[in-house]
Design a protein around this motif. Structure first.
Motif, short mmCIF file in Angstrom:
data_model
loop_
_atom_site.label_atom_id
_atom_site.label_comp_id
_atom_site.label_asym_id
_atom_site.label_seq_id
_atom_site.Cartn_x
_atom_site.Cartn_y
_atom_site.Cartn_z
N VAL A 31 -13.45 56.74 -44.86
CA VAL A 31 -12.77 56.64 -43.57
C VAL A 31 -11.48 57.46 -43.54
N MET A 35 -12.15 61.23 -39.88
CA MET A 35 -11.82 61.20 -38.46
C MET A 35 -12.08 62.52 -37.76
N GLU A 36 -11.55 63.62 -38.25
CA GLU A 36 -11.70 64.90 -37.56
C GLU A 36 -13.16 65.39 -37.56
N LEU A 39 -15.02 63.30 -34.93
CA LEU A 39 -14.66 63.70 -33.57
C LEU A 39 -15.36 64.99 -33.17
N PHE A 146 -12.13 51.46 -38.20
CA PHE A 146 -12.37 52.88 -37.95
C PHE A 146 -13.01 53.11 -36.60
N ASP A 149 -10.46 53.00 -33.88
CA ASP A 149 -9.57 54.16 -33.97
C ASP A 149 -10.27 55.43 -33.49
N LEU A 150 -11.54 55.57 -33.83
CA LEU A 150 -12.31 56.74 -33.40
C LEU A 150 -12.46 56.78 -31.89
N ARG A 153 -9.22 57.86 -30.28
CA ARG A 153 -9.00 59.30 -30.40
C ARG A 153 -9.92 60.08 -29.45
#
Length: 348
Positions: A31, A35-36, A39, A146, A149-150, A153
């Motif tokens: 995790v 993230m990037e 996305l 996660f 949070d994802l 974003r």
């Protein structure tokens, strides 16, 4: 109604007609470093396996029909059942759904957490109709960690059923996801073993009562304690949420399948570049995919059927669609739409 305006983002370049994308082996990222990459995949109309507190989910942008269709395809032998829209906060939830007092009370008590609420959709909420399977309600959940949070974003809800092949046990570790779906998806986000290990509990308000649609990660007695009343059970007709009998989408117009000709007063739902005889005389016309891309066709199916239904035609003639890949799901939904209305029965 001759204009074929796009109702979903254009397919990424690798979604070529007749070509099934092959992924070598899914990458597994912790995790802290995922993230990037996650996305980027979601923004490109792809899917990502993510950890939640319940089970691992196979997530796609709930506003992108291509991404949602990719979920069904990756899970294999799909049926178009409604999916849960996962949100980051109450503000996002209220942009896509309308809350009654009981549902709002439960959201405040159990979100973020393993509770899904079935709510009326807000008009123009941007959610692709493939997510809701043509229903006027939407299943909404707010995940922890996660996933939440994802979504924050991304700025849009994620559709995310369990990350497993259809008919297999839900995955509770990244390794289990990779062993099952590793050849069909690009990324699995590793958040360790999921703490709940069961899918979310699903409830729906009916007037001043709440009905349990699916038992899950929050015990019914916890919910009953929060609302100080017993949950309704049983007496459910049709599908209102994931984990129930398959949905039947029936437009007002009759539906005629495998049409080789178009009769007077009929609308035409086309597929590919070969037209049914008399197609120029159709009262309304839309093509699910001119190139014959089944993923594009799946993405467009519900919206195009609704548009043709609104044309005023008594009958929607549907050109033949192959049964391979997502064609199985497309034909499954079309056959239910075409079933005799008095005798149509939901199937498992």
């Amino acid at each position: 109604m001759n204009c074929q305006c796009p109702l979903a983002p254009a397919a990424p370049s690798y979604y070529a007609a007749g070509i099934r994308e092959v992924t070598r082996v899914a990458e597994i990222l912790a995790v802290g470093e995922a993230m990037e990459p996650a996305l980027a995949l979601l923004l490109g109309g792809d899917v990502v396996a993510i950890p939640t507190e319940t089970v691992y989910g196979l997530a796609g942008d709930a506003t992108n029909g291509i991404g949602v269709a990719r979920i069904f395809e990756a899970k294999g032998r799909p049926r178009f059942n409604p999916l849960i829209a996962h949100v980051a906060d109450m503000a996002m939830a209220e942009r896509i759904a309308s809350f009654d007092p009981l549902s709002r009370k439960l959201a405040l008590a159990f979100w973020p957490g393993p509770l899904t609420l079935v709510l009326p959709q807000r008009p123009g909420n941007g959610i692709h109709p493939l997510v809701t399977a043509g229903l006027d309600t939407i299943a909404v959940r707010m995940p922890r960690g996660f996933g939440g949070d994802l979504i924050a974003r991304l700025g849009r809800p994620l559709a995310a059923p369990s990350a497993n092949s259809s008919g297999k046990i839900s995955a509770t570790t990244a390794q289990a996801v990779a062993a099952d779906l590793g050849g069909r998806i690009k990324l699995v986000v590793d958040g360790g073993a999921t703490p709940v290990g069961l899918e979310s509990t699903i409830v729906k308000a009916e007037g001043e009562r709440l009905r349990l649609l699916r038992p899950g990660g929050i015990a019914a007695d916890e919910i009953e304690a929060a609302i100080r009343m017993e949950l309704l059970r049983g007496g459910i007709a049709g599908v209102e949420a994931p984990g129930m009998l398959a949905s039947h989408y029936a437009p007002g117009a009759a539906v005629r399948l495998n049409a080789g000709t178009v009769g007077e007063g009929e609308a035409l739902l086309a597929f590919g570049d070969q037209r049914a005889e008399g197609w120029r005389g159709a009262t309304a016309f839309l093509n699910l995919s001119l190139s014959g891309d089944l993923r594009e066709a799946a993405s467009n199916l519900f919206a195009y059927m609704q548009d043709l239904d609104r044309s005023g035609a008594r009958i929607i003639a549907v050109e033949p669609i192959p049964f391979d890949g997502l064609g199985e799901a497309i034909n499954d939904r079309l056959s239910r739409a075409a079933a005799p209305r008095d005798n149509a029965q939901p199937t498992t």
